[in-house]
Scaffold this active site. Structure first.
Site, PDB file in Angstrom:
ATOM      1  N   SER A 178       0.819  -1.215   0.000  1.00  0.00           N
ATOM      2  CA  SER A 178       0.000   0.000   0.000  1.00  0.00           C
ATOM      3  C   SER A 178       0.849   1.259   0.000  1.00  0.00           C
ATOM      4  CB  SER A 178      -0.854   0.050   1.268  1.00  0.00           C
ATOM      5  OG  SER A 178      -1.717  -1.033   1.326  1.00  0.00           O
ATOM      6  N   HIS A 225      -1.000  -2.715  -7.125  1.00  0.00           N
ATOM      7  CA  HIS A 225      -1.777  -2.364  -5.935  1.00  0.00           C
ATOM      8  C   HIS A 225      -3.277  -2.483  -6.157  1.00  0.00           C
ATOM      9  CE1 HIS A 225      -2.935   0.869  -2.753  1.00  0.00           C
ATOM     10  NE2 HIS A 225      -2.975  -0.339  -2.242  1.00  0.00           N
ATOM     11  N   GLU A 239      -3.660   0.107  -9.061  1.00  0.00           N
ATOM     12  CA  GLU A 239      -2.551   1.047  -9.287  1.00  0.00           C
ATOM     13  C   GLU A 239      -1.338   0.269  -9.789  1.00  0.00           C
ATOM     14  OE1 GLU A 239      -1.999   4.893  -6.601  1.00  0.00           O
ATOM     15  OE2 GLU A 239      -2.523   3.177  -5.363  1.00  0.00           O
ATOM     16  N   ASN A 279      -3.523   5.975  -1.502  1.00  0.00           N
ATOM     17  CA  ASN A 279      -3.289   6.091  -0.056  1.00  0.00           C
ATOM     18  C   ASN A 279      -2.638   7.405   0.359  1.00  0.00           C
ATOM     19  OD1 ASN A 279      -4.500   3.720   0.856  1.00  0.00           O
ATOM     20  ND2 ASN A 279      -2.756   2.519   0.139  1.00  0.00           N
TER      21      ASN A 279
HETATM   22  C1  LIG Z   1      -5.561   0.435   1.943  1.00  0.00           C
HETATM   23  C2  LIG Z   1      -5.186   0.341   0.513  1.00  0.00           C
HETATM   24  O1  LIG Z   1      -4.003   0.090   0.231  1.00  0.00           O
HETATM   25  C3  LIG Z   1      -6.101   0.597  -0.596  1.00  0.00           C
HETATM   26  C4  LIG Z   1      -7.554   0.330  -0.382  1.00  0.00           C
HETATM   27  O2  LIG Z   1      -8.039  -0.719  -0.674  1.00  0.00           O
HETATM   28  S1  LIG Z   1      -8.422   1.565   0.328  1.00  0.00           S
HETATM   29  C5  LIG Z   1     -10.037   0.905   0.492  1.00  0.00           C
HETATM   30  C6  LIG Z   1     -10.805   1.018  -0.793  1.00  0.00           C
HETATM   31  N1  LIG Z   1     -12.146   0.496  -0.570  1.00  0.00           N
HETATM   32  C7  LIG Z   1     -13.144   1.286  -0.228  1.00  0.00           C
HETATM   33  O3  LIG Z   1     -13.018   2.485  -0.104  1.00  0.00           O
HETATM   34  C8  LIG Z   1     -14.436   0.554   0.015  1.00  0.00           C
HETATM   35  C9  LIG Z   1     -15.531   1.483   0.459  1.00  0.00           C
HETATM   36  N2  LIG Z   1     -16.777   0.721   0.628  1.00  0.00           N
HETATM   37  C10 LIG Z   1     -17.553   0.371  -0.421  1.00  0.00           C
HETATM   38  O4  LIG Z   1     -17.294   0.696  -1.562  1.00  0.00           O
HETATM   39  C11 LIG Z   1     -18.794  -0.426  -0.094  1.00  0.00           C
HETATM   40  O5  LIG Z   1     -19.114  -0.258   1.247  1.00  0.00           O
HETATM   41  C12 LIG Z   1     -18.624  -1.973  -0.411  1.00  0.00           C
HETATM   42  C13 LIG Z   1     -18.463  -2.167  -1.907  1.00  0.00           C
HETATM   43  C14 LIG Z   1     -17.453  -2.601   0.329  1.00  0.00           C
HETATM   44  C15 LIG Z   1     -19.872  -2.726   0.061  1.00  0.00           C
HETATM   45  O6  LIG Z   1     -20.976  -2.119  -0.527  1.00  0.00           O
HETATM   46  P1  LIG Z   1     -22.453  -2.248   0.070  1.00  0.00           P
HETATM   47  O7  LIG Z   1     -23.354  -1.577  -0.875  1.00  0.00           O
HETATM   48  O8  LIG Z   1     -22.455  -1.854   1.485  1.00  0.00           O
HETATM   49  O9  LIG Z   1     -22.658  -3.771   0.168  1.00  0.00           O
HETATM   50  P2  LIG Z   1     -23.394  -4.762  -0.774  1.00  0.00           P
HETATM   51  O10 LIG Z   1     -24.579  -4.159  -1.463  1.00  0.00           O
HETATM   52  O11 LIG Z   1     -23.641  -5.931   0.113  1.00  0.00           O
HETATM   53  O12 LIG Z   1     -22.261  -5.106  -1.824  1.00  0.00           O
HETATM   54  C16 LIG Z   1     -22.056  -4.413  -3.039  1.00  0.00           C
HETATM   55  C17 LIG Z   1     -21.386  -5.383  -3.978  1.00  0.00           C
HETATM   56  O13 LIG Z   1     -20.112  -5.770  -3.452  1.00  0.00           O
HETATM   57  C18 LIG Z   1     -20.041  -7.182  -3.272  1.00  0.00           C
HETATM   58  N3  LIG Z   1     -19.205  -7.381  -2.077  1.00  0.00           N
HETATM   59  C19 LIG Z   1     -19.305  -6.720  -0.914  1.00  0.00           C
HETATM   60  N4  LIG Z   1     -18.311  -7.088  -0.087  1.00  0.00           N
HETATM   61  C20 LIG Z   1     -17.569  -8.006  -0.748  1.00  0.00           C
HETATM   62  C21 LIG Z   1     -16.416  -8.753  -0.435  1.00  0.00           C
HETATM   63  N5  LIG Z   1     -15.774  -8.623   0.748  1.00  0.00           N
HETATM   64  N6  LIG Z   1     -15.934  -9.598  -1.350  1.00  0.00           N
HETATM   65  C22 LIG Z   1     -16.538  -9.748  -2.531  1.00  0.00           C
HETATM   66  N7  LIG Z   1     -17.642  -9.058  -2.905  1.00  0.00           N
HETATM   67  C23 LIG Z   1     -18.156  -8.208  -2.020  1.00  0.00           C
HETATM   68  C24 LIG Z   1     -21.465  -7.623  -3.165  1.00  0.00           C
HETATM   69  O14 LIG Z   1     -21.632  -8.959  -3.582  1.00  0.00           O
HETATM   70  C25 LIG Z   1     -22.168  -6.684  -4.123  1.00  0.00           C
HETATM   71  O15 LIG Z   1     -21.986  -7.138  -5.451  1.00  0.00           O
HETATM   72  P3  LIG Z   1     -23.020  -6.785  -6.650  1.00  0.00           P
HETATM   73  O16 LIG Z   1     -23.144  -5.286  -6.692  1.00  0.00           O
HETATM   74  O17 LIG Z   1     -22.322  -7.369  -7.821  1.00  0.00           O
HETATM   75  O18 LIG Z   1     -24.282  -7.463  -6.328  1.00  0.00           O
HETATM   76  N1  LIG Z   2      -6.232  -4.188   3.741  1.00  0.00           N
HETATM   77  C1  LIG Z   2      -6.376  -3.427   2.683  1.00  0.00           C
HETATM   78  O1  LIG Z   2      -7.408  -2.739   2.529  1.00  0.00           O
HETATM   79  C2  LIG Z   2      -5.310  -3.370   1.652  1.00  0.00           C
HETATM   80  C3  LIG Z   2      -4.066  -3.904   1.887  1.00  0.00           C
HETATM   81  N2  LIG Z   2      -3.109  -3.848   0.914  1.00  0.00           N
HETATM   82  C4  LIG Z   2      -1.789  -4.418   1.140  1.00  0.00           C
HETATM   83  O2  LIG Z   2      -1.871  -5.820   0.932  1.00  0.00           O
HETATM   84  C5  LIG Z   2      -0.947  -6.485   1.793  1.00  0.00           C
HETATM   85  C6  LIG Z   2      -1.701  -7.497   2.637  1.00  0.00           C
HETATM   86  O3  LIG Z   2      -2.673  -6.811   3.407  1.00  0.00           O
HETATM   87  P1  LIG Z   2      -3.917  -7.577   4.027  1.00  0.00           P
HETATM   88  O4  LIG Z   2      -4.319  -8.713   3.173  1.00  0.00           O
HETATM   89  O5  LIG Z   2      -4.910  -6.564   4.407  1.00  0.00           O
HETATM   90  O6  LIG Z   2      -3.238  -8.142   5.378  1.00  0.00           O
HETATM   91  P2  LIG Z   2      -3.693  -9.360   6.290  1.00  0.00           P
HETATM   92  O7  LIG Z   2      -3.172  -9.086   7.631  1.00  0.00           O
HETATM   93  O8  LIG Z   2      -5.153  -9.632   6.102  1.00  0.00           O
HETATM   94  O9  LIG Z   2      -2.942 -10.598   5.616  1.00  0.00           O
HETATM   95  C7  LIG Z   2      -1.563 -10.722   5.534  1.00  0.00           C
HETATM   96  C8  LIG Z   2      -1.260 -12.207   5.417  1.00  0.00           C
HETATM   97  O10 LIG Z   2       0.133 -12.357   5.146  1.00  0.00           O
HETATM   98  C9  LIG Z   2       0.589 -13.406   5.971  1.00  0.00           C
HETATM   99  N3  LIG Z   2       2.036 -13.362   6.127  1.00  0.00           N
HETATM  100  C10 LIG Z   2       2.783 -12.686   7.039  1.00  0.00           C
HETATM  101  N4  LIG Z   2       4.081 -12.928   6.843  1.00  0.00           N
HETATM  102  C11 LIG Z   2       4.159 -13.776   5.786  1.00  0.00           C
HETATM  103  C12 LIG Z   2       5.239 -14.415   5.124  1.00  0.00           C
HETATM  104  N5  LIG Z   2       6.500 -14.232   5.501  1.00  0.00           N
HETATM  105  N6  LIG Z   2       4.963 -15.224   4.080  1.00  0.00           N
HETATM  106  C13 LIG Z   2       3.683 -15.437   3.688  1.00  0.00           C
HETATM  107  N7  LIG Z   2       2.622 -14.870   4.279  1.00  0.00           N
HETATM  108  C14 LIG Z   2       2.857 -14.046   5.321  1.00  0.00           C
HETATM  109  C15 LIG Z   2      -0.168 -13.214   7.261  1.00  0.00           C
HETATM  110  O11 LIG Z   2      -0.084 -14.370   8.067  1.00  0.00           O
HETATM  111  P3  LIG Z   2      -0.265 -14.204   9.674  1.00  0.00           P
HETATM  112  O12 LIG Z   2      -1.646 -13.693   9.881  1.00  0.00           O
HETATM  113  O13 LIG Z   2      -0.057 -15.614  10.166  1.00  0.00           O
HETATM  114  O14 LIG Z   2       0.811 -13.233  10.106  1.00  0.00           O
HETATM  115  C16 LIG Z   2      -1.565 -12.974   6.714  1.00  0.00           C
HETATM  116  O15 LIG Z   2      -2.255 -14.183   6.421  1.00  0.00           O
HETATM  117  C17 LIG Z   2      -0.245  -5.388   2.604  1.00  0.00           C
HETATM  118  O16 LIG Z   2       0.937  -5.038   1.949  1.00  0.00           O
HETATM  119  C18 LIG Z   2      -1.255  -4.246   2.548  1.00  0.00           C
HETATM  120  O17 LIG Z   2      -0.674  -2.994   2.718  1.00  0.00           O
HETATM  121  C19 LIG Z   2      -3.339  -3.301  -0.321  1.00  0.00           C
HETATM  122  C20 LIG Z   2      -4.577  -2.789  -0.616  1.00  0.00           C
HETATM  123  C21 LIG Z   2      -5.657  -2.737   0.369  1.00  0.00           C
END
Ligand SMILES: CC(=O)CC(=O)SCCNC(=O)CCNC(=O)[C@H](O)C(C)(C)COP(=O)(O)OP(=O)(O)OC[C@H]1O[C@@H](n2cnc3c(N)ncnc32)[C@H](O)[C@@H]1OP(=O)(O)O
Ligand SMILES: NC(=O)C1=CN([C@@H]2O[C@H](COP(=O)(O)OP(=O)(O)OC[C@H]3O[C@@H](n4cnc5c(N)ncnc54)[C@H](OP(=O)(O)O)[C@@H]3O)[C@@H](O)[C@H]2O)C=CC1
Length: 291
Positions: free
Chosen positions: A119, A140, A152, A190
């Site tokens: 991320s 990403h 990304e 992010n």
């Molecule tokens: C941290 C990083 O590095 C980067 C990131 O990822 S940042 C995070 C980016 N993500 C966001 O910002 C998510 C924000 N949230 C949302 O967009 C919405 O709340 C959400 C899509 C997660 C759920 O939406 P919702 O309207 O509350 O739920 P819901 O109506 O049940 O689901 C919408 C759709 O998503 C699907 N869905 C929901 N959660 C799911 C999951 N965990 N896995 C798979 N499908 C899922 C549903 O099946 C549904 O599909 P259809 O439209 O095809 O029927």
């Molecule tokens: N969460 C998010 O919304 C997003 C996350 N990301 C990125 O994706 C990556 C994973 O995040 P996320 O899935 O949320 O994290 P989680 O904590 O859900 O999962 C990480 C997994 O990696 C495992 N792990 C740790 N060390 C090792 C290793 N040495 N070899 C193999 N597996 C290992 C962990 O095992 P254990 O639990 O046993 O430690 C766990 O099952 C991160 O880099 C995160 O920044 C990117 C986009 C969105």
């Protein structure tokens, strides 16, 4: 090069979602983790999420079965190394990711493309520790992977054009949209999203609002699908804090200072949905704010 097999390292919430979309798009997927429990949970979750798509008539039962049949799991990292494209999706910690790439290196095919779903961490720095920085990229995905359209693509300083083009093609094949970002801390999504989440935690820390009022304000007042604290719990508070630390250290600007309250939640092991407690407590029937 033509990519047919994909190796995923880390079977957490991102790893399982990435396996899901690649298997559905026809790729053979090998998913690895250090914990068998994580692998079993990931496969069960993929099954459940595919079933949801079947029930909503997005895919057929036969497509679901074929996708599940394309996924194998392993505890041996070397099994992943023989694929055409490796996607590292383990915990957001640079030492963890570096160790994974180091362990992979002796087993890799010469033309395997290496990617990280990080991320925030420098792609150039991760790539420099491998034997193929020209075949290394940031890949990403957004959470939840089966739903979110964006991927990304981040080139390191040494990434070559064929590698970039190969990934653009892969993104098209899995039906998503690529956005290119330069390799600076936390890239595009992010860089913008995480300071907003961190500011929401400061808003809570300083008592300007409580969990409910902050989330409701952004949902009803700015049309966000989730409030920022709900979203932080969804992403994982450990991941949010790790990203803020990379921004703070990498850009050396106090505006990225992680909120002490975010640090406290992580220290408590309250990491959000994945540990059943974060800004909300998920152990009951409906989530209850913890502040
Ligand atoms: C941290 C990083 O590095 C980067 C990131 O990822 S940042 C995070 C980016 N993500 C966001 O910002 C998510 C924000 N949230 C949302 O967009 C919405 O709340 C959400 C899509 C997660 C759920 O939406 P919702 O309207 O509350 O739920 P819901 O109506 O049940 O689901 C919408 C759709 O998503 C699907 N869905 C929901 N959660 C799911 C999951 N965990 N896995 C798979 N499908 C899922 C549903 O099946 C549904 O599909 P259809 O439209 O095809 O029927
Ligand atoms: N969460 C998010 O919304 C997003 C996350 N990301 C990125 O994706 C990556 C994973 O995040 P996320 O899935 O949320 O994290 P989680 O904590 O859900 O999962 C990480 C997994 O990696 C495992 N792990 C740790 N060390 C090792 C290793 N040495 N070899 C193999 N597996 C290992 C962990 O095992 P254990 O639990 O046993 O430690 C766990 O099952 C991160 O880099 C995160 O920044 C990117 C986009 C969105």
């Amino acid at each position: 090069m033509s990519i047919k097999t994909v190796g995923i390292v880390g079977a957490g919430q991102m790893g399982n979602g990435i396996a899901h979309v690649f298997a559905l798009a026809g790729y053979d997927v090998v998913m690895s983790d250090i914990s068998q429990e994580a692998l079993d949970k990931a496969v069960a979750l993929i099954d459940k999420n595919l079933e949801r798509q079947v029930s909503r008539e997005k895919i057929s039962a036969a497509e679901k079965a074929a996708a599940l049949g394309r996924i194998t799991t392993t505890l041996k990292l070397s099994d992943v190394a023989q694929t055409d494209l490796v996607i590292e999706a383990a915990t957001e910690r640079e030492t963890v990711k570096q160790a994974i790439f180091e362990d992979l290196l002796p087993h890799l095919k010469p033309d395997t493309i290496l990617t990280s779903n990080t991320s925030s961490i420098s792609i150039t720095r991760l790539a420099s520790r491998t034997d193929r920085p020209e075949k290394f990229m940031g890949f990403h995905f957004m959470n939840p992977v089966p739903v979110m359209q964006l991927v990304e693509l981040i080139r390191g300083i040494a990434t070559d054009e064929p590698t970039y083009k190969a990934l653009v093609e892969v993104v098209e094949k899995i039906g998503k949209t690529a956005a290119s970002a330069e390799d600076f801390p936390a890239f595009i999504v992010n860089r913008i999203l995480m300071p907003m989440i961190n500011e929401a935690v400061y808003t809570l820390y300083e008592g300007v609002g409580n969990v409910k009022s902050i989330d409701e304000s952004l949902k009803l007042g700015a049309n966000h699908p989730m409030g920022p604290l709900e979203l932080a719990d969804f992403i994982g508070l450990d991941t949010c804090l790790a990203i803020m630390n990379v921004l703070h250290e990498g850009l050396a600007d106090t505006k990225y200072r992680p909120c002490p309250l975010l640090t406290k939640y992580v220290e408590a092991g309250w990491l959000g949905r994945k540990t059943q407690r974060g800004f909300y407590d998920y152990r009951g029937e409906t989530p209850v704010p913890t502040r």
